[in-house]
Design a protein around this motif. Structure first.
Motif, short mmCIF file in Angstrom:
data_model
loop_
_atom_site.label_atom_id
_atom_site.label_comp_id
_atom_site.label_asym_id
_atom_site.label_seq_id
_atom_site.Cartn_x
_atom_site.Cartn_y
_atom_site.Cartn_z
N TYR A 41 5.25 0.75 24.07
CA TYR A 41 3.88 0.95 23.60
C TYR A 41 3.60 2.40 23.22
O TYR A 41 2.49 2.71 22.80
N LEU A 42 4.56 3.29 23.41
CA LEU A 42 4.34 4.68 23.04
C LEU A 42 4.21 4.83 21.54
O LEU A 42 5.01 4.27 20.76
N ARG A 43 3.22 5.59 21.13
CA ARG A 43 3.02 5.83 19.71
C ARG A 43 3.91 6.99 19.26
O ARG A 43 3.98 8.02 19.91
N PRO A 44 4.57 6.85 18.11
CA PRO A 44 5.40 7.96 17.63
C PRO A 44 4.54 9.16 17.26
O PRO A 44 3.39 9.02 16.87
N ASP A 45 5.11 10.34 17.42
CA ASP A 45 4.38 11.55 17.03
C ASP A 45 4.11 11.54 15.53
O ASP A 45 4.93 11.09 14.74
N PRO A 61 -2.50 1.37 26.64
CA PRO A 61 -1.09 1.14 26.37
C PRO A 61 -0.38 2.46 26.06
O PRO A 61 -0.88 3.28 25.30
N GLY A 62 0.77 2.64 26.69
CA GLY A 62 1.50 3.89 26.54
C GLY A 62 1.47 4.73 27.79
O GLY A 62 2.41 5.46 28.08
N ASN A 63 0.36 4.64 28.58
CA ASN A 63 0.34 5.35 29.86
C ASN A 63 -0.10 4.43 31.01
O ASN A 63 -0.42 4.90 32.09
#
Length: 228
Positions: free
Chosen positions: A223-227, A163-165
């Motif tokens: 779904y991108l995780r925050p930095d 998830p995210g890519n």
């Protein structure tokens, strides 16, 4: 370095018109009966796949057609039994397939197929897509048919997809949306047939591939995780 982003697709039913291919193939040997027998075939095919997951897809097509003809009281000649396997390279892509695959690629996404068929069949079918494909996982590769999870796990392990890519796009609720949801894979349901299954199982629902690129980007962003 920019992270690789993947859009994976089921091929038949999502990018290539599976229903047209099956109905037209049946019409070749039982004229005028293709549409009538399509749903019977559609019922038998997943049963054959579940019973014999190591069976190659061309044999799944043949056995499913035998059962369909038997249910209808029709005589399937031995020389006609492989009509679907023989004609599958000629099944047409949907009108929206080529342009939207290219738009995804132009937006920086790689494209892969997670397909319930054989290597040689999907190799012949790629010319219908008119756009490059970066990776393929077939039923022949994993020894199973979706909704088994092995296609998804093989792809994730091979390409570090998560998830995210990674977003999975498919028409089949049973074969693709259900297992993708169970595995937590971001997913877009292409509900071409207006089916009444619960749409909340998907992250997004579209009726065709028009503007799919925007939908895939939106779903991936959720779904991108925050930095940290």
């Amino acid at each position: 370095m920019t992270e690789i982003r993947w859009a994976t697709f089921d091929c038949y039913g999502t990018l290539i018109d599976w229903r047209h291919g099956i109905a037209t193939g049946i019409d070749l040997i039982f004229p005028g009966r293709g549409q009538e027998l399509l749903e019977t075939f559609n019922r038998h095919e997943p049963a054959v796949q579940a019973e014999t997951p190591a069976l190659r897809y061309r044999e799944v097509l043949t056995e499913s057609l035998r059962r369909t003809a038997n249910d209808a009281g029709l005589t399937l000649l031995p020389d006609d039994a492989d009509v679907l396997a023989a004609s599958i390279p000629y099944w047409p892509a949907f009108d929206d397939t080529a342009a939207e695959l290219q738009r995804l690629r132009d937006a920086g996404w790689r494209v892969a197929l997670l397909t319930n068929c054989d290597r040689d069949i999907i190799g012949a079918a790629q010319r219908r897509l008119q756009s490059p494909v970066d990776a393929i996982v077939t039923a022949e590769d994993v020894g199973a048919y979706k909704p088994d999870h092995r296609h998804f796990r093989r792809f994730a392990d091979t390409f570090d997809a998560r998830p995210g890519n990674w977003v999975h796009v498919a028409q089949s609720y049973f074969h693709d949306m259900v297992p993708a949801a169970a595995l937590g894979i971001p997913r877009v349901w292409v509900n071409r047939l207006g089916e009444s299954d619960d749409p909340t199982i998907a992250d997004a629902v579209v009726t065709d591939l028009d503007r799919l690129t925007e939908t895939v980007i939106d779903v991936s962003g959720r779904y991108l995780r925050p930095d940290v």
